[in-house]
Design an enzyme around this catalytic site. Structure first.
Site, PDB file in Angstrom:
ATOM      1  N   TRP A 462      46.148  26.719  83.991  1.00 42.50           N
ATOM      2  CA  TRP A 462      45.264  26.880  82.836  1.00 42.50           C
ATOM      3  C   TRP A 462      46.046  27.219  81.567  1.00 42.50           C
ATOM      4  O   TRP A 462      45.460  27.347  80.500  1.00 42.50           O
ATOM      5  CB  TRP A 462      44.204  27.955  83.121  1.00 42.50           C
ATOM      6  CG  TRP A 462      44.664  29.384  82.993  1.00 42.50           C
ATOM      7  CD1 TRP A 462      45.803  29.928  83.505  1.00 42.50           C
ATOM      8  CD2 TRP A 462      43.986  30.447  82.306  1.00 42.50           C
ATOM      9  NE1 TRP A 462      45.880  31.264  83.201  1.00 42.50           N
ATOM     10  CE2 TRP A 462      44.764  31.610  82.468  1.00 42.50           C
ATOM     11  CE3 TRP A 462      42.792  30.538  81.595  1.00 42.50           C
ATOM     12  CZ2 TRP A 462      44.395  32.843  81.934  1.00 42.50           C
ATOM     13  CZ3 TRP A 462      42.424  31.765  81.067  1.00 42.50           C
ATOM     14  CH2 TRP A 462      43.215  32.898  81.226  1.00 42.50           C
ATOM     15  N   ASP A 463      47.375  27.359  81.697  1.00 43.52           N
ATOM     16  CA  ASP A 463      48.194  27.649  80.526  1.00 43.52           C
ATOM     17  C   ASP A 463      48.041  26.594  79.434  1.00 43.52           C
ATOM     18  O   ASP A 463      48.369  26.846  78.269  1.00 43.52           O
ATOM     19  CB  ASP A 463      49.668  27.771  80.928  1.00 43.52           C
ATOM     20  CG  ASP A 463      49.892  28.898  81.932  1.00 43.52           C
ATOM     21  OD1 ASP A 463      49.356  28.770  83.048  1.00 43.52           O
ATOM     22  OD2 ASP A 463      50.588  29.870  81.617  1.00 43.52           O
ATOM     23  N   GLU A 601      43.450  38.163  88.349  1.00 44.03           N
ATOM     24  CA  GLU A 601      44.289  37.810  89.497  1.00 44.03           C
ATOM     25  C   GLU A 601      44.563  38.964  90.462  1.00 44.03           C
ATOM     26  O   GLU A 601      44.955  38.729  91.598  1.00 44.03           O
ATOM     27  CB  GLU A 601      45.622  37.180  89.072  1.00 44.03           C
ATOM     28  CG  GLU A 601      45.473  35.821  88.413  1.00 44.03           C
ATOM     29  CD  GLU A 601      46.807  35.131  88.178  1.00 44.03           C
ATOM     30  OE1 GLU A 601      47.822  35.829  87.997  1.00 44.03           O
ATOM     31  OE2 GLU A 601      46.832  33.898  88.191  1.00 44.03           O
ATOM     32  N   LYS A 722      45.529  42.793  85.837  1.00 53.97           N
ATOM     33  CA  LYS A 722      46.841  42.258  85.484  1.00 53.97           C
ATOM     34  C   LYS A 722      46.882  41.852  84.014  1.00 53.97           C
ATOM     35  O   LYS A 722      47.885  42.027  83.326  1.00 53.97           O
ATOM     36  CB  LYS A 722      47.151  41.054  86.366  1.00 53.97           C
ATOM     37  CG  LYS A 722      48.446  40.329  86.066  1.00 53.97           C
ATOM     38  CD  LYS A 722      48.601  39.118  86.974  1.00 53.97           C
ATOM     39  CE  LYS A 722      49.869  38.332  86.663  1.00 53.97           C
ATOM     40  NZ  LYS A 722      49.977  37.116  87.500  1.00 53.97           N
ATOM     41  N   GLN A 723      45.764  41.299  83.532  1.00 52.77           N
ATOM     42  CA  GLN A 723      45.732  40.767  82.166  1.00 52.77           C
ATOM     43  C   GLN A 723      44.280  40.719  81.697  1.00 52.77           C
ATOM     44  O   GLN A 723      43.366  41.071  82.434  1.00 52.77           O
ATOM     45  CB  GLN A 723      46.344  39.379  82.121  1.00 52.77           C
ATOM     46  CG  GLN A 723      45.676  38.362  83.029  1.00 52.77           C
ATOM     47  CD  GLN A 723      46.464  37.076  83.136  1.00 52.77           C
ATOM     48  OE1 GLN A 723      47.432  36.863  82.451  1.00 52.77           O
ATOM     49  NE2 GLN A 723      46.039  36.202  84.038  1.00 52.77           N
TER      50      GLN A 723
END
Length: 910
Positions: A462-463, A601, A722-723
């Site tokens: 998905w980057d 994640e 995580k983010q």
């Protein structure tokens, strides 16, 4: 100017400057603490300095041949120029350059050089060297050539990898009686290898022990990488070796090498060696080395005079590959060329006599073709290709192309020498990873690690969400070519949805050659060296990222033909998948989406649950509602014949339309009593975690998932991330759009400003920033709550994340292309404030205090806009008549008319 003068020795730093108040010279000494690292000493030294200097002058350099700022400090030679520029973000010059040019001109020259060059001084090893090779990778969108020494073979210290976009191969490895299948971006034959020998001695073997001095410099303006080495051999002979590499930006199948040797204290016989090595394997990532990495089968090797060709194919994807070289000796008389063919490589060498002090140059042109983009005979293509005549031609081609590219993409920054370099570095590697005139011939997209290494096996994630907007701003046709990679795999996405019991199209979390799911079911935990279950494939939001990129491309370009032929069909198929994943609860009269993971994640499921997957992830549900709204909007503006044709191709019905309306309005979200939006249903039942305890135990807690699993615990039990996850939609969408969607879903927010502030603060306290993307997204979110200091801190950590390799060696395995694209977006869209997500450009700057000006271009609705933004003003110009909203004002522009709009600054503390 306001200079800081430094005299640096192994034990102390003497420094002097003029006090601005008293106008007297201040002389001081900082004693180097031998118990601390050099970095710790310099960080402490920085705290002793005033902050008003604009240039540093090194008074005692020890080497003026390579650079005028090299000193001995802490018993090691370092480039104090690079060090001080990274520390203070101002130019650093040597006393000899000041004597020659004057301080102003020397500083100006250094600002120019530092803004366009990525330099490394000294010899390094292990992951640090690997990381520098990643960052000095050259390429042109077709291939990436890691910035290794040409004398290097694959070892733990050097990795001369070569990657061509789209060339993947699958291999099976039996581990613990389990067949593991991996599809890798293939490391292609190494044709950049060159080395030398002296007087019938053995070929030179690269080793830090014999490298007396070395400077590596990537010129981003031209794409030329130069490596200058002073070598002292055990027999006392010294020589200077200068290697230059350039990727031909015009003839994109080519790169060229120039190898120059200069004997410094001897005359005699020398031999230059060249190879095409097809015996290489994929071995860049240490944790992958237990897997089979031998992807190539060499079919033939051929030599014809100064030309050589190696023909090979990948084992299972059956991609045919041809690598050809041509050797020239422009200034060597009486040379003798010999060749040897082996089963998997070709070795050639040129022998000649050398005289002390003279320079001798061998040039090598390399061509690479594969059956993926070339229909004709690959051997014929290599032989028939109109090579540039010599290295100078390749450089000229590259310079002309880069000149055009930089004219479009360059972000010109004043006030921060480090940020300027790294912004250009990000733009450089975005171009290495994909290029407009190359990708039109390829069926490929951009991997999360570019064409720079083998982490994530080169897969596409998905980057794309973070890098495609940058491409669309400058090269919209490139974005279209990259989106076609997804369209060409629409059938594979439909098959994947069907395999999982859904309708429509479900794109895989990790995609490679064919568009099937390439995520593993197991993940190696490097802390425990144990295999843990990997459920990351349940991040179905990758399909939402693709939908977002389709819409963003269309919104910025108004490319109706693309939407008619490809875009709408993809959107409808993605929508069908989300419809089929939605379940209605007659008791709550709401819809739920289950069995997913969010961007976080860390959370793969519920504590102690047998099955993985989460329910009602906020980001997934909000973006699904956004997708349904977007399709409804498109159906209002598209011609009926376009709608009918796309409904037919997507097998989309009126019932699906009704489903989208009902589901989009009633997707379930969860809030707590303090109006905090839950990351997923049941999130607030999870336990809090004591981060300080784990920091004391482990130091770096960015990967708390691995830490907890190593202790027999699980991140599924805790409120941690995580983010960015819950608030990630605020990165994608305008604040108004985000709030309108919540309102439509039945969750009206009375005080949006307070809501965002409370939620940002809540999740910041629970986020470990285990992904570099986390920092850049939260940098933007911090701006929304006017925490400009935090925003600046997180931005700079993201900007320097690969440069300093802050994740402990991951840059060694390739750059992080997503965060590179995201930093560029934050600079233009948030710091400069140019928002392109609506019907017109809207400008609301949040300009950093440390910077003076930002200047850049972008394309929107077929118009090229030029912006120059400072703390107090926005200068705008367009090549067509246009209307732009700047700081609340509607500004009308005539063609090529420039206007200046002053505003009250909201500055970011730095």
């Amino acid at each position: 100017m306001k200079p800081l003068y430094l005299t640096v020795t192994d034990k102390h730093i003497k420094y002097s400057y003029e006090d601005l108040d008293t106008k007297t010279t201040i002389d001081k000494v900082y004693n180097i603490n031998a118990a601390k690292t050099l970095g710790e000493n310099l960080d402490n030294f920085k705290t002793k300095l005033p902050n008003y200097f604009d240039v540093v002058v090194i008074l005692n350099p020890i080497d003026v041949e390579l650079r005028d700022t090299i000193v001995s400090c802490g018993n090691q030679p370092i480039d104090m120029g690079l060090t001080m520029e990274n520390l203070l973000h101002i130019p650093t010059v040597g006393v000899h350059d000041v004597a020659r040019l004057g301080i102003k001109q020397a500083a100006s020259a250094e600002i120019e050089h530092a803004g366009w060059h990525l330099d490394y001084y000294g010899s390094y090893s292990k992951k640090r060297q690997y990381g520098q090779e990643s960052l000095q990778t050259i390429g042109n969108g077709y291939f990436g050539l890691r910035g290794s020494y040409v004398e290097a073979r694959e070892t733990d210290d050097y990795y001369p990898g070569t990657y061509v976009a789209g060339v993947f191969d699958q291999l099976t490895t039996n581990i613990n009686n389990r067949d593991i299948v991996n599809e890798d971006l293939v490391n292609l034959p190494n044709a950049q290898f060159m080395t030398f020998s002296i007087d019938d001695g053995d070929p030179f073997n690269l080793s830090p022990d014999v490298i007396e001095n070395v400077y590596r410099s990537l010129d981003m303006r031209t794409g030329v990488l130069t490596i200058t080495m002073i070598i002292s051999l055990p027999n006392g002979k010294r020589l200077k070796v200068v290697t230059k590499k350039v990727a031909d930006m015009k003839n994109y199948h080519n790169y060229s090498l120039q190898y120059t040797v200069q004997p410094l204290n001897f005359s005699g016989e020398m031999r230059i060696f060249s190879e095409i090595d097809g015996s290489i394997e994929n071995a860049n990532v240490e944790r992958y080395r237990s897997f089979n990495g031998k992807h190539l089968i060499v079919d033939d090797t051929k030599v014809d005079g100064n030309r050589a060709i190696l023909l090979a194919h990948t084992k299972n994807s059956h991609v045919n590959i041809a690598v050809g070289t041509r050797i020239q000796c422009p200034n060597i008389d009486g040379s003798e060329l010999s060749s040897n063919r082996f089963q998997e490589k070709i070795a050639q060498s040129i022998g000649f006599h050398v005289v002390e002090g003279r320079k001798y140059t061998v040039e090598k042109t390399v061509s690479m073709y594969t059956s993926l983009e070339t229909d004709s005979s690959l051997e014929f293509a290599v032989n028939d290709h109109s090579h540039h005549k010599n290295f100078a031609d390749a450089v000229a081609n590259s310079m002309r192309c880069w000149q055009k590219i930089w004219k479009k993409v360059d972000i010109e920054l004043s006030g921060d020498i480090t940020a300027q370099k790294l912004l250009r570095l990000n733009e450089f590697h975005a171009t290495v990873s994909a290029q407009e005139h190359v990708n039109k011939d390829l069926d490929a997209s951009v991997g999360a690690r570019g064409l720079h290494g083998e982490a994530y096996r080169g897969h596409i994630f998905w980057d794309e969400l973070f890098i495609l907007p940058y491409y669309t701003m400058h090269f919209p046709d490139l974005t279209k070519h990259l989106l076609m990679y997804r369209y060409n795999r629409l059938d594979a996405a439909k098959d994947y949805a069907e395999q999982n019991g859904y309708k429509g199209a479900m794109y895989p979390w990790q995609s490679a050659m064919y568009g099937d799911e390439q995520s593993q079911s197991l993940h190696l935990n490097p802390i425990t060296n144990q295999w843990d279950p990997d459920n990351s494939r349940k991040q179905r939001h990758v399909s939402l990222a693709i939908a977002y990129n389709i819409w963003n491309y269309y919104n910025m370009t108004q490319d109706n033909e693309f939407m008619k032929q490809y875009g709408l069909e993809m959107l409808l198929n993605i929508a069908k998948m989300w419809i089929s994943m939605s379940e209605y609860d007659p008791q709550t009269k709401q819809y739920s989406i289950s069995n997913v993971m969010g961007p976080d994640e860390f959370h793969e499921g519920y504590p102690d649950a047998k099955d993985s997957g989460l329910k009602n992830n906020a980001y997934t549900n909000i973006m699904t509602s956004w997708l349904f709204n977007t399709i409804h909007h498109l159906l209002e503006i598209e011609p009926q014949e376009v709608i009918d044709e796309n409904f037919k191709r997507a097998d989309f019905t009126k019932d699906n339309l009704n489903d989208m309306k009902n589901i989009g309005q009633d997707l379930k979200l969860e809030f707590n009593s303090e109006n905090i939006l839950g990351q997923f249903e049941g999130y607030f039942k999870l336990k809090d975690i004591d981060f300080d305890y784990y920091r004391r135990q482990y130091g770096d807690i960015s990967r708390m998932d691995r830490i907890l699993k190593s202790e027999g615990d699980s991140p599924d039990k805790y409120q941690l991330a995580k983010q960015a996850d819950t608030l990630m939609a605020l990165y994608n969408l305008t604040e108004k759009n985000f709030m309108d969607i919540l309102d439509q879903m039945g969750y009206p927010i009375e005080n949006p400003e307070q809501f965002i502030k409370d939620n940002v603060n809540y999740y910041l306290q629970r986020t470990t920033h285990g992904s570099t993307l986390s920092r850049i997204v939260y940098s933007m979110l911090a701006l929304k709550v006017n925490d400009t200091k935090l925003s600046w801190q997180l931005f700079y950590e993201a900007l320097t994340s690969d440069y300093y390799d802050i994740q402990g060696g991951t840059t060694a395995e390739g750059i992080h292309l997503g965060v590179m694209g995201a930093t560029l977006n934050v600079v233009t869209s948030y710091f400069a404030g140019v928002d392109f997500r609506g019907d017109q450009l809207v400008v609301e700057p949040h300009f950093p205090e440390a910077w003076n000006t930002l200047a850049f271009n972008l394309s929107f609705h077929g118009t090229r806009f030029y912006f120059r933004v400072s703390k107090e003003s926005v200068i705008v110009k367009a090549d067509h008549a246009a209307v732009v909203k700047i700081c609340g004002q509607q500004i009308s522009l005539n063609e090529d008319e420039e206007k200046t709009i002053n505003y009250e600054p909201l500055v970011a503390e730095s």
